[in-house]
Enzyme design. Structure first.
Site, short mmCIF file in Angstrom:
data_model
loop_
_atom_site.label_atom_id
_atom_site.label_comp_id
_atom_site.label_asym_id
_atom_site.label_seq_id
_atom_site.Cartn_x
_atom_site.Cartn_y
_atom_site.Cartn_z
N TYR A 199 0.67 -0.95 -0.28
CA TYR A 199 -0.03 0.43 0.21
C TYR A 199 0.85 1.34 -0.39
O TYR A 199 0.82 1.51 -0.86
CB TYR A 199 -1.15 0.15 0.89
CG TYR A 199 -1.91 1.14 1.11
CD1 TYR A 199 -3.04 1.91 0.74
CD2 TYR A 199 -1.34 1.85 2.23
CE1 TYR A 199 -3.60 2.26 0.78
CE2 TYR A 199 -2.38 3.00 2.32
CZ TYR A 199 -2.99 2.97 1.98
OH TYR A 199 -3.92 4.44 1.88
N ASP A 200 1.69 1.20 1.17
CA ASP A 200 2.43 2.08 1.33
C ASP A 200 3.47 3.13 -0.53
O ASP A 200 3.94 3.74 -0.57
CB ASP A 200 3.78 2.52 1.82
CG ASP A 200 3.39 2.54 3.34
OD1 ASP A 200 1.86 3.28 3.82
OD2 ASP A 200 3.50 1.93 5.04
N LYS A 207 8.93 1.83 9.46
CA LYS A 207 8.13 0.49 9.80
C LYS A 207 9.47 -0.94 9.39
O LYS A 207 10.35 -1.08 8.33
CB LYS A 207 7.18 0.18 8.61
CG LYS A 207 5.98 0.70 8.13
CD LYS A 207 5.27 0.13 9.52
CE LYS A 207 3.31 1.33 8.72
NZ LYS A 207 2.81 0.83 7.15
N LYS A 232 5.65 1.40 17.96
CA LYS A 232 4.63 1.95 16.60
C LYS A 232 3.08 0.72 16.91
O LYS A 232 3.78 -0.48 16.64
CB LYS A 232 4.92 1.90 14.87
CG LYS A 232 3.74 2.87 14.63
CD LYS A 232 4.42 3.27 12.39
CE LYS A 232 3.15 3.82 12.54
NZ LYS A 232 1.77 2.88 12.04
N ARG A 286 -10.61 7.80 14.18
CA ARG A 286 -10.15 8.85 13.55
C ARG A 286 -11.13 9.85 13.01
O ARG A 286 -10.26 10.97 12.06
CB ARG A 286 -8.73 8.22 12.72
CG ARG A 286 -7.83 9.41 12.15
CD ARG A 286 -7.37 9.11 11.06
NE ARG A 286 -6.34 7.80 11.70
CZ ARG A 286 -5.54 7.03 11.60
NH1 ARG A 286 -4.49 8.28 12.05
NH2 ARG A 286 -5.00 6.28 12.15
N SER A 346 -1.75 11.24 10.08
CA SER A 346 -1.16 10.18 9.98
C SER A 346 0.45 10.91 9.82
O SER A 346 0.67 11.36 10.04
CB SER A 346 -1.32 10.19 8.60
OG SER A 346 -0.77 8.52 8.22
N LEU A 347 1.10 9.35 10.20
CA LEU A 347 2.93 10.12 10.08
C LEU A 347 3.89 9.04 8.69
O LEU A 347 2.09 8.79 7.81
CB LEU A 347 2.75 8.92 11.01
CG LEU A 347 2.99 9.18 12.29
CD1 LEU A 347 3.66 8.18 13.40
CD2 LEU A 347 4.16 10.13 12.83
N LYS A 363 10.19 10.60 17.53
CA LYS A 363 9.51 12.10 17.48
C LYS A 363 10.70 13.11 18.29
O LYS A 363 11.12 12.66 19.03
CB LYS A 363 8.26 11.95 18.58
CG LYS A 363 7.44 11.23 17.87
CD LYS A 363 6.08 11.06 19.04
CE LYS A 363 5.38 9.52 18.31
NZ LYS A 363 3.79 9.99 19.68
N GLU A 398 -4.36 3.41 20.64
CA GLU A 398 -4.80 2.55 19.64
C GLU A 398 -5.43 0.98 20.59
O GLU A 398 -5.14 1.30 21.80
CB GLU A 398 -2.96 2.31 19.17
CG GLU A 398 -2.79 2.79 18.81
CD GLU A 398 -3.01 2.96 16.89
OE1 GLU A 398 -3.31 1.78 16.39
OE2 GLU A 398 -3.05 3.77 16.33
S1 IVH Z 1 2.46 9.36 17.56
C1 IVH Z 1 0.13 12.68 13.72
N1 IVH Z 1 2.84 7.43 18.21
O1 IVH Z 1 0.06 5.50 13.50
C2 IVH Z 1 0.12 11.49 14.48
N2 IVH Z 1 1.23 7.16 17.06
O2 IVH Z 1 0.80 5.59 10.84
C3 IVH Z 1 0.92 11.21 15.57
N3 IVH Z 1 0.79 4.64 16.31
O3 IVH Z 1 -1.69 7.91 13.19
C4 IVH Z 1 0.49 9.67 15.84
N4 IVH Z 1 1.50 4.01 17.57
O4 IVH Z 1 -2.75 5.76 15.17
C5 IVH Z 1 1.87 7.88 17.37
N5 IVH Z 1 3.12 5.16 19.25
C6 IVH Z 1 2.80 6.16 18.15
C7 IVH Z 1 2.49 5.43 17.47
C8 IVH Z 1 0.95 6.15 16.54
C9 IVH Z 1 0.57 3.97 17.09
C10 IVH Z 1 -0.43 4.97 15.04
C11 IVH Z 1 -1.19 6.71 14.93
C12 IVH Z 1 -0.64 7.35 13.81
C13 IVH Z 1 -0.42 5.92 12.54
C14 IVH Z 1 0.15 6.66 11.97
#
Ligand code: IVH
Length: 666
Positions: free
Chosen positions: A38-39, A314, A117, A138, A84-85, A290, A173
């Site tokens: 998908y990515d 990933k 993640k 979301r 999203s990220l 982050k 999550e």
């Molecule tokens: S930070 C602005 N931290 O992964 C979004 N997200 O693919 C900042 N996710 O939308 C998200 N573990 O639903 C963050 N440790 C983590 C995470 C995490 C899972 C999910 C989250 C995000 C998505 C992005």
């Protein structure tokens, strides 16, 4: 064929393809490709859009985070969007991310935090003065579905926080344990229902159940990792402080996170995370890196879709080589045949794998998979691993291509491949495996709900030739049942009574029980509510069926084909003769009562009545319920936390009732 050198066409094709995958992932929780594939599609789209800015559009899926919103839920606008990220798959991309940030913050030392993640379903919890007031999905990133009622019972969900910021959102999550996933799929299998591919999809399906009671029967878990909107804004200084505060509040938190200075130091943390992630209680498919400082995160800002101060890395899906012993065929309830690889057991992503799905004949041919081959298997989120490819160097000399049809004949399965389709289907109705599967489905709770008719009894009935199809069940005699193993007088009488009671089931349950390919519970309900009787469903044309909301071309064709078969027509007549209900009771409901002809929509949480309870009372008084507000709606019965439906009802001038007013009307 598309002309791939034409960016206009390729962009259009990619956008359509991505939109379809988004709908499968977010709406029906049934993705057909893995995250990496998908990515890649998204990365290619982004590349083309960057090369051809004139073709870019804010509507493109490359700028959005998908959309999980579904019918029947109230909506809520996040105080801070749920973005999203961006993803990286290698160390180089990661260093580039660091370099971009160093340019943004010249001369400043950057502190990073590295978190697991979690591969779950994103949720945002709103707290006001320390009390949990709602949980929201979301959605499209800006506005999500309110799912509080489906999460309220979660043991680990914190309902009250001491000394918390006045207004704030915690992000987390939802996930499901493997054990729970297997328990539910096991039950579904017994009932002849379709199986979920992986725990994430089942968790996503569960938070979107319209019946909170059903949601409560499935155990979900939650882990919280971050902040949404927060007032006062400077309440937290760093992401690590957020983690510690969540822990102090007794929230379910990340088991481990790392902090470090400078991007170069991040990689070893990711490696350590990778080596430990199988021991975490939640599924972890990567790392999130982050900026630790909340101020720096804010200053770095966001793109339309993701923050600039964070990135995801990933992990590659785990793979292993093993020997494929043979290809077996699994016959489903509707007669569909699925090929399954029987493997030499191999350790993969923490479990021992001995079977893998091969999807269908074309897939086997495309990958040229043969018994005796050494194959590469991959497990990426799915519980059922996939066979990726064959190691040709290890192929035995005398090997010949796999012949799907010969294998079916060898196994005594009479099936044929449908024209234009990829699936083979059993044709012979005398396949005992197929007979007992379809009887079990017919008797299951979501269909005719025949108590006492469990798998073991169905098995015996089929083996002894006492029941081949549902109509045979209604001819069973006490003496015949008494001959079954472990069947005493009492249980035989109970079964006969249960069969008798099942004759009065609502029409949709019978339709669902017939096992018409592609017709599930909701479509059966839609058929009943639009066509009223078995006879009108049986004689409906393609056009009539396709007019019904929720019934598409493939399903309509399935229905027409099913009723056109003489064997099925005979079955219907035998069921009619046995006295089964062939009419919609909803329409035939009370002809008098205070609410005759009135259409109700329910929204929010009512002070005392459950939704099912309220709906039953409406129907008992001659009224009807619908899931969406329209000009045809007479009343909106609104409880606490009513959202978009209330706004829509007010706009359309629909009368809004409180529970007290409603009860008074009755
Ligand atoms: S930070 C602005 N931290 O992964 C979004 N997200 O693919 C900042 N996710 O939308 C998200 N573990 O639903 C963050 N440790 C983590 C995470 C995490 C899972 C999910 C989250 C995000 C998505 C992005």
């Amino acid at each position: 064929m598309f002309n791939m050198s034409d960016p206009i066409q390729e962009i259009a094709r990619l956008r359509a393809e991505i939109a379809e995958h988004d709908a499968r992932y977010y709406k029906s929780a049934q993705p057909s490709i893995d995250d990496q594939a998908y990515d890649q599609l998204k990365a290619r789209l982004l590349e083309l859009e960057q090369q051809n800015p004139e073709l870019d559009s804010s509507e493109s899926p490359s700028h959005s985070v998908g959309d999980d919103r579904a019918e029947g839920f109230d909506n809520y606008t996040h105080r801070k969007p749920m973005l999203s990220l961006d993803n990286t798959y290698n160390q180089e991309d990661l260093l580039d991310f660091g370099k971009r940030l160093e340019k943004l913050f010249p001369g400043q030392e950057l502190q990073y935090i590295i978190e697991p993640k979690i591969d779950g379903v994103a949720v945002s919890l709103s707290y006001e003065k320390g009390r949990l007031i709602r949980a929201v999905t979301r959605g499209n990133g800006t506005e999500g579905d309110v799912i509080t009622q489906n999460l309220k019972h979660l043991e680990s969900l914190p309902h009250a926080l001491e000394n918390a910021p006045n207004h704030f959102e915690i992000r987390g999550e939802i996930y499901m344990s493997h054990q729970e996933f297997e328990r539910i799929n096991g039950e579904r299998e017994k009932e002849g229902l379709s199986l979920y591919a992986n725990p994430r999809n089942l968790a996503a399906g569960t938070v979107k159940l319209l019946d909170p009671q059903q949601a409560r029967s499935r155990k979900l878990e939650i882990v919280l990792y971050g902040l949404g909107a927060c007032e006062p804004e400077d309440y937290f200084k760093s992401q690590a402080e957020v983690q510690e505060k969540l822990k102090a509040w007794n929230c379910p938190v990340l088991e481990k996170y790392w902090t470090c200075r400078g991007i170069e130091a991040v990689w070893p943390c990711i490696e350590e995370l990778d080596s430990r992630r199988n021991a975490f209680t939640y599924p972890t498919d990567g790392a999130v890196i982050k900026l630790d400082s909340i101020t720096q995160q804010q200053e770095a800002g966001t793109t339309a879709k993701a923050p600039r101060g964070a990135i995801a890395y990933k992990f590659e899906a785990e793979r292993a080589e093993t020997l494929l012993h043979e290809i077996q065929m699994q016959v489903g309830r509707t007669g569909a045949v699925t090929p399954v690889a029987i493997l030499e057991p191999v350790q993969l992503a923490g479990t021992i794998v001995s079977r893998a799905s091969l999807h269908n004949e074309d897939e086997i041919r495309r990958k040229d998979i043969r018994p005796g081959d050494t194959v590469l298997v991959q497990k990426a989120g799915e519980i059922i691993p996939q066979v990726l490819s064959v190691n040709l160097e290890k192929r035995p000399e005398q090997s010949t291509p796999f012949d799907f049809n010969s294998r079916l004949i060898e196994l005594g399965i009479q099936a044929e491949r449908q024209e234009g389709g990829a699936a083979w289907r059993v044709v012979a109705r005398d396949n005992p495996e197929r007979q007992s599967r379809s009887l079990r489905h017919f008797a299951s709770r979501v269909c005719m709900d025949i108590e006492n008719l469990g798998a073991a009894i169905v098995e015996q009935l089929v083996q002894r030739g006492l029941a081949r199809d549902p109509a045979d069940l209604y001819q069973l005699k006490l003496e015949q049942l008494l001959e079954l193993e472990k069947f005493a007088d009492k249980s035989a009488r109970n079964l006969l009574e249960a069969l008798e009671a099942s004759k009065e089931r609502p029409l949709w349950q019978l339709i669902h029980g017939l096992g018409i390919p592609n017709v599930g519970k909701q479509s059966a309900k839609d058929l009943e509510s639009h066509l009223d009787s078995m006879d009108s469903i049986a004689s409906a044309s393609m056009e009539q069926l396709e007019e019904i909301d929720g019934i598409g071309g493939i399903m309509a064709q399935s229905i027409v084909d099913w009723f056109a078969e003489p064997g099925h027509q005979a079955l219907i007549e035998r069921l009619r003769a046995a006295g089964l209900n062939f009419q919609s009771k909803a329409k035939a409901g009370p002809k008098d009562g205070p609410l005759v002809g009135k259409v109700f929509v329910l929204t929010g949480t009512l002070p005392t009545l459950g939704r099912t309870d309220a709906a039953e009372r409406i129907e008992a008084a001659g009224g009807r319920t619908s899931s969406s507000v329209s000009a045809k709606t007479d009343y909106l019965l609104a409880g606490e936390a009513a959202g978009s439906k209330l706004a829509k009802a007010e706009k359309l001038g629909v009368t809004v009732l409180s529970e007290a007013e409603f009860l008074e009307m009755l």
